[in-house]
Motif scaffolding. Structure first.
Motif, PDB file in Angstrom:
ATOM      1  N   ALA A 272     -11.728   9.594  -1.834  1.00 23.91           N
ATOM      2  CA  ALA A 272     -10.954   8.596  -1.085  1.00 23.91           C
ATOM      3  C   ALA A 272     -11.679   8.094   0.155  1.00 23.91           C
TER       4      ALA A 272
ATOM      5  N   THR B 266      -3.466   6.454   1.091  1.00 25.45           N
ATOM      6  CA  THR B 266      -3.967   7.130  -0.103  1.00 25.45           C
ATOM      7  C   THR B 266      -3.672   8.626   0.010  1.00 25.45           C
TER       8      THR B 266
ATOM      9  N   LEU C  97     -10.467   2.487   6.321  1.00 22.99           N
ATOM     10  CA  LEU C  97      -9.961   2.180   4.993  1.00 22.99           C
ATOM     11  C   LEU C  97      -9.646   0.695   4.866  1.00 22.99           C
TER      12      LEU C  97
ATOM     13  N   TRP D  94      -1.810  12.153   3.597  1.00 23.38           N
ATOM     14  CA  TRP D  94      -2.118  10.734   3.393  1.00 23.38           C
ATOM     15  C   TRP D  94      -3.184  10.295   4.383  1.00 23.38           C
TER      16      TRP D  94
ATOM     17  N   ASN E  70       0.708   3.872  -3.078  1.00 20.18           N
ATOM     18  CA  ASN E  70      -0.108   5.051  -2.786  1.00 20.18           C
ATOM     19  C   ASN E  70       0.678   6.275  -2.348  1.00 20.18           C
TER      20      ASN E  70
ATOM     21  N   ALA F  41      -5.550  -2.109   1.406  1.00 23.30           N
ATOM     22  CA  ALA F  41      -4.907  -1.655   0.175  1.00 23.30           C
ATOM     23  C   ALA F  41      -5.043  -0.154  -0.039  1.00 23.30           C
ATOM     24  N   ASP F  42      -5.961   0.495   0.695  1.00 20.89           N
ATOM     25  CA  ASP F  42      -6.189   1.934   0.521  1.00 20.89           C
ATOM     26  C   ASP F  42      -5.472   2.788   1.565  1.00 20.89           C
ATOM     27  N   GLN F  43      -4.747   2.137   2.479  1.00 23.85           N
ATOM     28  CA  GLN F  43      -3.973   2.918   3.439  1.00 23.85           C
ATOM     29  C   GLN F  43      -2.936   3.770   2.704  1.00 23.85           C
TER      30      GLN F  43
ATOM     31  N   PRO G 132     -14.202   6.147   2.629  1.00 23.17           N
ATOM     32  CA  PRO G 132     -14.745   4.791   2.501  1.00 23.17           C
ATOM     33  C   PRO G 132     -16.172   4.799   1.980  1.00 23.17           C
TER      34      PRO G 132
ATOM     35  N   ALA H 208       0.836  -1.211   0.000  1.00 26.79           N
ATOM     36  CA  ALA H 208       0.000   0.000   0.000  1.00 26.79           C
ATOM     37  C   ALA H 208       0.866   1.255   0.000  1.00 26.79           C
TER      38      ALA H 208
END
Length: 254
Positions: A47, A63, A56, A135, A36, A59-61, A49, A32
């Motif tokens: 971004a 972002t 999150l 982030w 990202n 895999a989206d940590q 949820p 991640a």
């Protein structure tokens, strides 16, 4: 001994599987970050949820997002026991109001004061409209420690919401990257957080070591039984009983 060998094998398998799960978890975190962290920022609304989820997906940590809004003045929350370059300090969290949500922004790190019980000073966030690039992160678990305000034991949104009720019902916060305008320099600068660690750690090696140790129990039983058999074969057999001596009067009685 067979039972001991079986239990030993089960323990090795369980410990190896646990270490492997930690390796997979760390691998997901590192992936991640790789995908990202340096990506172009997206609007915060894109971004957030999906409906029904407040955090999150793994895999989206990290972002990368862009936010526009204002900081809430005089509302810093200080997260204690944060180490940077072997120096313990605090991370500074400040609520940030946008059109989409009110989130905590981790503005960075300041060193401890004279002791951990004393909250150190931190330069204030800029006033007025601010654009942030940072982030998005899922918050940390609540450690259930009663600390004097404005100190927190972890980046727990539930804990922080008790002091800042305006925070949105999202288990998220933002790690600050850049902001415009910059705040004026002051006596207690807040240092930006460094890039997160991308090391995988030793979990994979530990898992393999435990699994390779599994045959050890069976090998122990095998050699123990073999030793017993060898010792039995090498020991002298039981001597045959001597024939009973026949006495003359026994023959006469026969």
């Amino acid at each position: 001994m067979s039972v001991v060998a079986i239990l030993f094998g089960i323990a090795c398998w369980t410990l190896g599987s646990w270490q492997w799960s930690r390796h997979v978890e760390q691998r997901t975190k590192v992936t991640a970050i790789e995908e990202n962290y340096d990506a172009p920022p997206v609007p915060l609304a894109a971004a957030l949820p999906a409906v029904g989820r407040t955090d999150l997906a793994p895999a989206d940590q990290w972002t990368k997002v862009v936010l526009r809004g204002t900081y809430v003045p005089q509302s810093d929350q200080m997260v204690r026991n944060r180490t940077r370059e072997r120096t313990v300090g605090f991370e500074v969290l400040t609520p940030f109001v946008t059109e989409d949500a009110t989130l905590l922004v981790d503005r960075g790190w300041v060193p401890n004061s004279r002791d951990a019980e004393t909250t150190p000073g931190a330069d204030p966030a800029p006033t007025g409209p601010v654009q942030i690039v940072g982030w998005l992160r899922t918050a940390e678990p609540d450690l259930s420690r009663d600390l004097p305000a404005p100190q927190l034991a972890s980046i727990s949104i539930d804990d922080a919401r008790e002091r800042v009720p305006s925070l949105s019902a999202l288990d998220l916060y933002v790690v600050l990257g850049t902001q415009a305008p910059q705040p004026p320099p002051g006596p207690n600068p807040v240092s930006p957080l460094p890039r997160p660690d991308e090391g995988l750690g030793p979990h994979q090696a530990y898992a393999i070591q435990w699994w390779l140790t599994m045959p050890g129990g069976l090998a122990f039983v095998f050699f123990a039984i073999r030793r017993q058999v060898t010792q039995a074969a090498d020991s002298p057999g039981t001597a045959a009983p001597k024939p009973k001596k026949v006495r003359i009067w026994d023959e006469e009685d026969a």
